[in-house]
Write an enzyme that holds these catalytic residues in place. Sequence first.
Site, PDB file in Angstrom:
ATOM      1  N   HIS A  48       0.841  -1.204   0.000  1.00 49.15           N
ATOM      2  CA  HIS A  48       0.000   0.000   0.000  1.00 49.15           C
ATOM      3  C   HIS A  48       0.876   1.254   0.000  1.00 49.15           C
ATOM      4  O   HIS A  48       0.597   2.232  -0.696  1.00 49.15           O
ATOM      5  CB  HIS A  48      -0.931  -0.017   1.214  1.00 49.15           C
ATOM      6  N   HIS A  96      -4.345   7.146  -4.658  1.00 51.03           N
ATOM      7  CA  HIS A  96      -5.381   7.913  -3.951  1.00 51.03           C
ATOM      8  C   HIS A  96      -5.677   9.200  -4.714  1.00 51.03           C
ATOM      9  O   HIS A  96      -4.994   9.522  -5.674  1.00 51.03           O
ATOM     10  CB  HIS A  96      -4.915   8.245  -2.528  1.00 51.03           C
ATOM     11  N   HIS A 112      -8.014  -0.545  -4.360  1.00 49.35           N
ATOM     12  CA  HIS A 112      -8.296  -1.094  -3.035  1.00 49.35           C
ATOM     13  C   HIS A 112      -9.116  -2.386  -3.112  1.00 49.35           C
ATOM     14  O   HIS A 112      -8.960  -3.259  -2.272  1.00 49.35           O
ATOM     15  CB  HIS A 112      -8.964  -0.043  -2.138  1.00 49.35           C
ATOM     16  N   HIS A 155     -14.071   8.355   4.325  1.00 48.89           N
ATOM     17  CA  HIS A 155     -12.887   7.484   4.238  1.00 48.89           C
ATOM     18  C   HIS A 155     -11.687   8.102   4.959  1.00 48.89           C
ATOM     19  O   HIS A 155     -11.063   7.488   5.811  1.00 48.89           O
ATOM     20  CB  HIS A 155     -12.542   7.196   2.773  1.00 48.89           C
ATOM     21  N   HIS A 213      -9.661   7.200   8.720  1.00 51.58           N
ATOM     22  CA  HIS A 213      -8.209   7.029   8.864  1.00 51.58           C
ATOM     23  C   HIS A 213      -7.694   7.966   9.958  1.00 51.58           C
ATOM     24  O   HIS A 213      -6.863   7.599  10.783  1.00 51.58           O
ATOM     25  CB  HIS A 213      -7.494   7.326   7.542  1.00 51.58           C
ATOM     26  N   PHE A 248      -0.198   7.166   4.907  1.00 52.07           N
ATOM     27  CA  PHE A 248      -0.258   6.222   3.791  1.00 52.07           C
ATOM     28  C   PHE A 248       0.826   5.160   3.866  1.00 52.07           C
ATOM     29  O   PHE A 248       0.635   4.045   3.417  1.00 52.07           O
ATOM     30  CB  PHE A 248      -0.117   6.964   2.466  1.00 52.07           C
ATOM     31  N   HIS A 299     -11.619  -0.515   4.851  1.00 52.09           N
ATOM     32  CA  HIS A 299     -11.670  -0.391   3.390  1.00 52.09           C
ATOM     33  C   HIS A 299     -12.713  -1.288   2.755  1.00 52.09           C
ATOM     34  O   HIS A 299     -13.203  -1.014   1.657  1.00 52.09           O
ATOM     35  CB  HIS A 299     -10.286  -0.585   2.777  1.00 52.09           C
TER      36      HIS A 299
HETATM   37 CU   LIG Z   1      -5.315   3.446   0.457  1.00 51.96          CU
END
Ligand SMILES: [Cu+2]
Length: 415
Positions: free
Chosen positions: A120, A138, A147, A286, A290, A300, A313
């Site tokens: 990732h 992203h 994803h 989303h 996080h 990230f 996710h």
């Molecule tokens: Cu991601």
Amino acid sequence: METGRILLLSCVFALLVCYSGTGVRAAPVKITFDGCKPGRVGLGTDGPLMHCCPPMPKGPIVDFVPVRNMSKPLRVRKALQCLEGEELEIYVQKLRKGYALMRALPLDDPRCLEQHRMCHCAHSTGAYTCQGVGVDIHFGWLFYPFHRFFLYFHERILQHLLGDPDFTLHFWNWDNAGQGGCGKPGDIIPPMYADPTQHSTFHHNRHNRTYHPDLVVDLWVDAWNETRLPGGFSKEVTKARNLETMHWAMITLKDAPEGFSGRVYRAGYPRVTPYVGAGTLEVSAHGALHKWVGIDMDDFSFAAGDPLFYPHHENIDRLWDVWRNLSPNNTVPNDPDFLDAEFLFYDENIVLRRMKARHALDMSAFGYEYEDVPNVEWLTQGKGDAGVAPPADEMPQLAEDLSELTLSDGSERTF
Ligand SMILES: [Cu+2]
Ligand SMILES: *[C@@H]1O[C@H](CO)[C@@H](O)[C@H](O)[C@H]1NC(C)=O
Ligand SMILES: *[C@@H]1O[C@H](CO)[C@@H](O)[C@H](O)[C@H]1NC(C)=O
Ligand SMILES: *[C@@H]1O[C@H](CO)[C@@H](O)[C@H](O)[C@H]1NC(C)=O
Ligand SMILES: *[C@@H]1O[C@H](CO)[C@@H](O)[C@H](O)[C@H]1NC(C)=O
């Protein structure tokens, strides 16, 4: 000095090539093994170098096209809060065992959890380069297909390690405030990931708010302003704000310039200011989740090292299809540079697989579906009438200054 000038000139040249004649199709992003270099930590291009390239493949890269096995029923990814009794007990045992096995693999085994984190990371930090420019999956239309593949191979590897081809990773239904369905809210941290005594599913580097077992998540955390972190709102207000966020992301804001899918992102496009270009759900709930889990999940490079990344996710993956089923107008981009984008993932047998975005579109080809949970709360409520949402000018920044946008109806807009 001289190197700097050459670098500057090549950058200008690259920009000219990619943007000359607006509306000209460049090419799809293709992730190649050889294109991987150390990426940059953080969201800019000047952070410290970060090594997260995958181990060398031992054989050829093999194309993978998912095909549904019609003699097997679809596996159902269920809402975590609705599991109970024996089903819950067995699930938690398998989950813990699966992650313990995944963590116990040698660090250079592409199937170990640390390598999932690095995979990732490599796709998020500009480590993979395409036409000489660092890629980030992203903040644009590659977000959903990438994803979906990432979760799929993660789940296959867990199935393989557990010796259970039907093991199914269930999802964190954080948009569900508790009405309808099994009647239990999904908007608190799933307990099977929140027990510090369970090393395999717990992650040490989270914000301490995740220690409160019944603190409602805040889907309106402002990712760029630490002073607006949660705590200041009652449970009722937080829940009402969450429904408004979902309503905006799924229904209202999808009409914003880059809509639900995110900005047009072709080979050679530079990474843009964080969050500019993200689709409406990516930019809001989303990102907020996080941020809410915090620390590693909010970075990230490290997010996918926290097992909680995956059920989070999955909810995004589920909402992609929920959105597509809400209206015949809700279509994925019909552009070859989206459909032919390519990614690399190691499978459970350590074979490096090449995936095309067009093969991400039909979830059933992968052999799974999501439990049908009610969305009625944010569909019918959360229209801004609760008066608890932040004012519009505090909404996450959406793109306004991109050089080229393709709208959801396929028309192109050039600035
Ligand atoms: Cu991601
Ligand atoms: C399809 O599923 C059936 C039933 O589980 C299984 O016996 C068969 O091997 C599967 N076929 C393939 C191609 O995986
Ligand atoms: C979390 O950290 C904050 C700030 O350090 C502290 O005030 C709070 O009491 C902590 N909460 C828990 C549950 O540890
Ligand atoms: C962060 O939010 C606070 C409270 O709403 C506001 O006063 C401040 O100006 C914001 N800071 C930035 C950098 O946007
Ligand atoms: C789809 O878009 C068209 C054109 O903007 C609009 O007239 C129509 O009402 C939309 N349909 C739905 C179901 O939203």
